[in-house]
Design an enzyme around this catalytic site. Sequence first.
Site, PDB file in Angstrom:
ATOM      1  N   ARG A   3       0.862   2.497   2.209  1.00 42.37           N
ATOM      2  CA  ARG A   3       2.042   1.937   1.883  1.00 42.37           C
ATOM      3  C   ARG A   3       2.957   2.600   2.275  1.00 42.37           C
ATOM      4  O   ARG A   3       4.398   1.522   2.581  1.00 42.37           O
ATOM      5  CB  ARG A   3       2.255   1.531   0.007  1.00 42.37           C
ATOM      6  CG  ARG A   3       1.370   0.535  -0.610  1.00 42.37           C
ATOM      7  CD  ARG A   3       1.076   0.717  -1.428  1.00 42.37           C
ATOM      8  NE  ARG A   3       0.395   1.873  -1.982  1.00 42.37           N
ATOM      9  CZ  ARG A   3      -0.101   2.339  -2.847  1.00 42.37           C
ATOM     10  NH1 ARG A   3       0.310   1.861  -3.605  1.00 42.37           N
ATOM     11  NH2 ARG A   3      -0.581   4.228  -3.177  1.00 42.37           N
TER      12      ARG A   3
ATOM     13  N   SER B 102      -0.798   0.286  -8.933  1.00 43.55           N
ATOM     14  CA  SER B 102      -1.362  -0.567 -10.248  1.00 43.55           C
ATOM     15  C   SER B 102      -0.332   0.304 -11.714  1.00 43.55           C
ATOM     16  O   SER B 102      -1.082  -0.158 -12.280  1.00 43.55           O
ATOM     17  CB  SER B 102      -2.623   0.192 -10.071  1.00 43.55           C
ATOM     18  OG  SER B 102      -3.426  -0.521  -8.963  1.00 43.55           O
TER      19      SER B 102
ATOM     20  N   HIS C 182      -4.636  -4.787  -3.066  1.00 43.52           N
ATOM     21  CA  HIS C 182      -5.617  -4.688  -3.201  1.00 43.52           C
ATOM     22  C   HIS C 182      -5.825  -5.962  -1.908  1.00 43.52           C
ATOM     23  O   HIS C 182      -6.921  -5.457  -1.110  1.00 43.52           O
ATOM     24  CB  HIS C 182      -6.658  -4.329  -3.901  1.00 43.52           C
ATOM     25  CG  HIS C 182      -5.662  -2.889  -5.170  1.00 43.52           C
ATOM     26  ND1 HIS C 182      -5.721  -2.822  -5.679  1.00 43.52           N
ATOM     27  CD2 HIS C 182      -5.897  -1.844  -4.434  1.00 43.52           C
ATOM     28  CE1 HIS C 182      -4.841  -1.580  -6.724  1.00 43.52           C
ATOM     29  NE2 HIS C 182      -5.305  -1.006  -5.706  1.00 43.52           N
TER      30      HIS C 182
HETATM   31  P1  ADP Z   1      -6.789   5.282  -5.898  1.00 46.53           P
HETATM   32  O1  ADP Z   1      -6.778   6.181  -6.786  1.00 46.53           O
HETATM   33  O2  ADP Z   1      -7.994   5.660  -4.407  1.00 46.53           O
HETATM   34  O3  ADP Z   1      -5.764   5.596  -5.132  1.00 46.53           O
HETATM   35  P2  ADP Z   1      -6.060   3.025  -6.094  1.00 46.53           P
HETATM   36  O4  ADP Z   1      -6.673   1.762  -6.745  1.00 46.53           O
HETATM   37  O5  ADP Z   1      -4.992   2.812  -6.229  1.00 46.53           O
HETATM   38  O6  ADP Z   1      -7.051   3.496  -6.280  1.00 46.53           O
HETATM   39  O7  ADP Z   1      -5.381   2.134  -4.910  1.00 46.53           O
HETATM   40  C1  ADP Z   1      -7.050   1.974  -3.503  1.00 46.53           C
HETATM   41  C2  ADP Z   1      -6.411   1.787  -2.171  1.00 46.53           C
HETATM   42  O8  ADP Z   1      -5.793  -0.017  -1.905  1.00 46.53           O
HETATM   43  C3  ADP Z   1      -5.922   2.713  -2.155  1.00 46.53           C
HETATM   44  O9  ADP Z   1      -6.156   2.350  -0.422  1.00 46.53           O
HETATM   45  C4  ADP Z   1      -4.740   2.556  -2.154  1.00 46.53           C
HETATM   46  O10 ADP Z   1      -2.799   3.263  -0.898  1.00 46.53           O
HETATM   47  C5  ADP Z   1      -4.216   1.121  -1.527  1.00 46.53           C
HETATM   48  N1  ADP Z   1      -3.236  -0.027  -2.180  1.00 46.53           N
HETATM   49  C6  ADP Z   1      -2.935   0.065  -3.427  1.00 46.53           C
HETATM   50  N2  ADP Z   1      -1.922  -0.765  -3.738  1.00 46.53           N
HETATM   51  C7  ADP Z   1      -1.592  -1.195  -2.297  1.00 46.53           C
HETATM   52  C8  ADP Z   1      -0.015  -1.716  -1.763  1.00 46.53           C
HETATM   53  N3  ADP Z   1       0.078  -2.526  -2.495  1.00 46.53           N
HETATM   54  N4  ADP Z   1      -0.721  -2.133  -0.193  1.00 46.53           N
HETATM   55  C9  ADP Z   1      -1.756  -1.291   0.620  1.00 46.53           C
HETATM   56  N5  ADP Z   1      -2.710  -1.007  -0.016  1.00 46.53           N
HETATM   57  C10 ADP Z   1      -2.403  -0.763  -1.235  1.00 46.53           C
END
Ligand code: ADP
Length: 152
Positions: free
Chosen positions: A91, A129, A18
């Site tokens: 990703r 996450s 993130h």
């Molecule tokens: P959601 O429940 O909306 O998917 P997340 O907190 O899991 O919420 O993810 C929020 C954003 O961060 C999403 O766009 C997700 O693709 C991005 N994201 C999560 N992990 C990574 C990562 N390792 N690299 C790049 N983007 C990420």
Amino acid sequence: MEKIALFPGSFDPITKGHVDIVEKGLQIFDKIVIAIGSNAKKTNLFTLEQRMEWIRKIFANEPRVEVKAYTGLTVNYCNEVGAHFILRGLRSPGDFEYEQQIAFANKELVENVETVFLLSSPYYTNISSTIVRDIIINKGNYSKFVPEGIVF
Ligand code: ADP
């Protein structure tokens, strides 16, 4: 006009993946609002307050990053905070398939909000996450996956 992007997500908890997307986004946008949404389909491990506190700590020295919580449609919240962009990280092709549908639906709902995708850096592609939560629950070493100074 100030270019504001909303970075919506659960951030349960925030990971290095993130943070990488936020840092890249800061090169494009004037301000990023990290917005923790209530997702009816997800049950969270950490409270909203705790998730917000970690994000505030990580970006304490970055005045261009704000942390907010919201309920309801992401596009409505964009209008509330004056964001014309939604920032999302990609990703994998799987992420793209899912994200494309949401982006199209959002565009139908609100014309003046554009979704911008940034690719995850290769090193962070496998961080999610979900994996971090699993490591925490099973008392593993999560430090490689989360920003420095974050202790669960
Ligand atoms: P959601 O429940 O909306 O998917 P997340 O907190 O899991 O919420 O993810 C929020 C954003 O961060 C999403 O766009 C997700 O693709 C991005 N994201 C999560 N992990 C990574 C990562 N390792 N690299 C790049 N983007 C990420």
